[in-house]
Design a protein around this motif. Sequence first.
Motif, PDB file in Angstrom:
ATOM      1  N   LYS A  67       0.824  -1.212   0.000  1.00 27.78           N
ATOM      2  CA  LYS A  67       0.000   0.000   0.000  1.00 27.78           C
ATOM      3  C   LYS A  67       0.861   1.265   0.000  1.00 27.78           C
ATOM      4  O   LYS A  67       0.493   2.297  -0.565  1.00 27.78           O
ATOM      5  N   ALA A  68       2.043   1.181   0.632  1.00 29.50           N
ATOM      6  CA  ALA A  68       2.974   2.320   0.659  1.00 29.50           C
ATOM      7  C   ALA A  68       3.900   2.334  -0.549  1.00 29.50           C
ATOM      8  O   ALA A  68       4.800   3.181  -0.628  1.00 29.50           O
ATOM      9  N   ALA A  83       8.481   9.526   3.970  1.00 27.20           N
ATOM     10  CA  ALA A  83       7.019   9.546   3.961  1.00 27.20           C
ATOM     11  C   ALA A  83       6.473   8.132   3.842  1.00 27.20           C
ATOM     12  O   ALA A  83       5.507   7.761   4.538  1.00 27.20           O
ATOM     13  N   GLN A  84       7.079   7.311   2.974  1.00 29.00           N
ATOM     14  CA  GLN A  84       6.658   5.912   2.852  1.00 29.00           C
ATOM     15  C   GLN A  84       6.924   5.150   4.150  1.00 29.00           C
ATOM     16  O   GLN A  84       6.092   4.354   4.589  1.00 29.00           O
ATOM     17  N   GLU A  85       8.107   5.388   4.741  1.00 27.46           N
ATOM     18  CA  GLU A  85       8.442   4.705   6.000  1.00 27.46           C
ATOM     19  C   GLU A  85       7.440   5.053   7.091  1.00 27.46           C
ATOM     20  O   GLU A  85       6.981   4.174   7.840  1.00 27.46           O
ATOM     21  N   ASN A  86       7.058   6.319   7.177  1.00 29.51           N
ATOM     22  CA  ASN A  86       6.056   6.729   8.166  1.00 29.51           C
ATOM     23  C   ASN A  86       4.724   6.029   7.921  1.00 29.51           C
ATOM     24  O   ASN A  86       4.048   5.614   8.868  1.00 29.51           O
ATOM     25  N   GLN A  87       4.372   5.896   6.653  1.00 31.35           N
ATOM     26  CA  GLN A  87       3.122   5.230   6.296  1.00 31.35           C
ATOM     27  C   GLN A  87       3.161   3.751   6.669  1.00 31.35           C
ATOM     28  O   GLN A  87       2.191   3.207   7.207  1.00 31.35           O
ATOM     29  N   LYS A 134       2.997   3.357  10.540  1.00 30.53           N
ATOM     30  CA  LYS A 134       1.635   3.618  11.015  1.00 30.53           C
ATOM     31  C   LYS A 134       0.720   2.435  10.707  1.00 30.53           C
ATOM     32  O   LYS A 134      -0.086   2.015  11.564  1.00 30.53           O
ATOM     33  N   ALA A 135       0.862   1.864   9.502  1.00 34.31           N
ATOM     34  CA  ALA A 135       0.022   0.724   9.116  1.00 34.31           C
ATOM     35  C   ALA A 135       0.339  -0.507   9.959  1.00 34.31           C
ATOM     36  O   ALA A 135      -0.566  -1.223  10.409  1.00 34.31           O
TER      37      ALA A 135
END
Length: 427
Positions: A371-372, A401-405, A408-409
């Motif tokens: 998803k990221a 930004a992808q790592e944060n996403q 979080k997921a």
Amino acid sequence: MQVIKIGVLGLGTVGSGVVRLLRDHQNKISSITGCKLEIKTIMVHDLNKKRDVDLSGIKLTNQVDDLVNDPEIKIVVEVMGTVEIAKDYVERLLNADKHIITANKDLIATYGSELTELARENGCDLFYEASVAGGIPILRTIVNSFAADRIIEVKGIVNGTTNYILTQMSQHQVSFAAALQKAQELGFAEADPTNDIEGIDAAYKMIILTYFAFGMNISLEQVKVNGITRVKLADIQQAKKLGYNIKLLGIAKLINDRVDVSVGPVLVPEDQPLAAVQNENNAVLVTGAAVGETMFYGPGAGELPTANSVLSDIIAVTKDIVLKTTGSRFNDYRRDLKQAQPIDVCYSYYFSLRVKDQPGQMLKITQAMTKANASFHLIIQTELDEDNARVVMTTHKMSEAQENQVVKALRSLDGVEVIAAYKVLPN
């Protein structure tokens, strides 16, 4: 020979070292500067405390006014620590036309711009070489030796306490708590080690390094800070199997003419010079467009290494007094830079997860990555206990930004705990 009188605020470890070095190296300093340097007055908190340094001919006081109001004192060395009290004293001294040398990185990182401007207005020098990396002359090197180069990145190990702890965990297979206790017993860690182990001390130093390398003033709130309190021995061991050492790194990097500054645990390849920096030592690696990578290594703290950096500043101020060139900034480099956006900050990452040992969990993890739009480089699954598996993943390069996403997921999934999410330096 001209005699220049010096005042000192604080007589702890570094203050005592300054007294010792100034006495021991008086002849050499005089031959370099053409002046005789004498410590006249030292302000201390406790006048009756026994001290193991020769203070003959030196006045002890507990009143800062004894330095402020003494016209003979031309240079004041601030090694007392604190922020607000030190700021008040330094402001009063600058307004009394005293040149200031400080080792106080908290003070400079917080109020450096303000104090630098006050020093300029009063025609005074304000130097603080000892505020970053102890005995390593990194600030003056950046100002002088990299003046004609374009610095792209400054990264390094700038906190000896955390490096000592991680070294002990890696070499002796001990827990974080045990390594911290040993660091405290040896005097490498304070009784309250919060600023060190939470990465705040390193962040203050990276604020100063960012100012020198890129001409950009940033605040503590603009630095992404993670400490080492949650670093697990199992992840240190796993990283070693993959060919990495975990180090607390400060990184200030120019990305698309914007700057990204962070402090946190990072997987460093074993063949990278920073991976070999052990115990309480520090190292700063400067990357210039022309010169490439240059590393500066040495003791990051301690009485004599830090005092040596203070003495180099004293000599610089003395030369300015003789040449009548006082009042110039330590660093004149200024640029109107902005912070890099998370979408532009790209690294590979190491994830360590505690996963409930039940069907479908790996599918959920894979879906979070997909998803990221992120991809795996390596996945290792081992048994953790009767109910849980330990899943370690390294990724291909992706944005912050992808790592944060992804994080979080993963944290939203039932039965999945994110133990670690660390940057991986490229080989």
